[in-house]
Design an enzyme around this catalytic site. Structure first.
Site, short mmCIF file in Angstrom:
data_model
loop_
_atom_site.label_atom_id
_atom_site.label_comp_id
_atom_site.label_asym_id
_atom_site.label_seq_id
_atom_site.Cartn_x
_atom_site.Cartn_y
_atom_site.Cartn_z
N HIS A 72 -9.16 1.07 3.60
CA HIS A 72 -9.55 2.37 4.13
C HIS A 72 -10.27 2.26 5.48
O HIS A 72 -10.96 1.30 5.76
CB HIS A 72 -10.49 3.07 3.15
N LYS A 82 -19.74 0.24 7.82
CA LYS A 82 -20.17 0.22 6.42
C LYS A 82 -21.09 -0.96 6.18
O LYS A 82 -20.96 -2.01 6.81
CB LYS A 82 -18.96 0.10 5.49
N TYR A 142 -22.24 1.46 -0.91
CA TYR A 142 -22.15 1.18 0.52
C TYR A 142 -22.65 2.35 1.35
O TYR A 142 -22.48 3.50 1.00
CB TYR A 142 -20.73 0.77 0.94
N ASP A 180 -3.53 4.82 -2.37
CA ASP A 180 -3.59 3.46 -1.85
C ASP A 180 -2.26 2.71 -1.97
O ASP A 180 -2.09 1.68 -1.33
CB ASP A 180 -4.69 2.67 -2.55
#
Length: 193
Positions: A72, A82, A142, A180
């Site tokens: 992603h 991140k 995250y 995905d």
């Protein structure tokens, strides 16, 4: 492969051969009760190279080992850096450099993150990010530097044969979302970064 260590306060950071990402270790203080750790200290993280301003925390639970979430990223102007850590269980975390101006464009970094090891991976904007769970009931938290913007949400094929990403051999293959399963290969992505 990580490079030399830098340290500030309770945080140490190792660089990779690819410029930008960092593998971070935060010191734990333990005794008979368990442990305490500062999972994020802006002052210390900035001193080792994580200078981003984080605006949101995310948390996922993957019940089944072999759950693969990725790869992603968000497009500019809402690209996200991140700061990833595992709260329970373990993952193999993989990132791919999507920065066309980078000498490491298309190369990847992979590292194991676990609750036991307490590692954190800093992923700069301009990288696709994904992980596969190695244990049942794995929880990942995250921080991100921009809010989720659906129209900027994109992905990269987790199984792009040109990238040879080092996913573990999973009997029956990974557990994936429908989204995905449909991401394009790197060669089919425009130059977003």
């Amino acid at each position: 492969m990580t490079m030399p260590l830098t340290q500030s306060g309770n945080v140490s950071a190792r660089r990779f051969e690819i410029e930008g990402p960092l593998l971070l270790q935060v010191r734990r203080f333990g005794d008979h009760r368990g442990f305490f750790m500062e999972t994020y200290s802006r002052r210390d993280f900035e001193a080792v190279g994580v200078t981003d301003h984080f605006v949101q925390d995310n948390h996922s639970l993957s019940a089944t080992p072999g759950t693969l979430r990725g790869m992603h990223f968000q497009l500019p102007p809402h690209a996200q850096a991140k700061l990833v850590r595992v709260l329970r269980g373990a993952v193999l975390d993989v990132i791919v450099d999507l920065r066309h101006v980078s000498p490491s464009f298309g190369r990847h970094v992979a590292c194991k993150l676990s609750a036991e090891g307490a590692e954190q991976l800093y992923v700069p904007a301009g990288f696709a990010h994904g992980f596969v769970t190695l244990e049942p009931d794995t929880e990942v938290a995250y921080k991100v530097t921009d809010y989720y913007v659906p129209e900027c949400d994109r992905g990269l094929a987790w199984d792009d044969p040109d990238l040879s990403l080092p996913w573990p051999d999973l009997p029956g293959g990974p557990v994936l979302s429908d989204k995905d399963r449909r991401h394009p290969r790197l060669r089919d992505l425009p130059a977003f970064f």
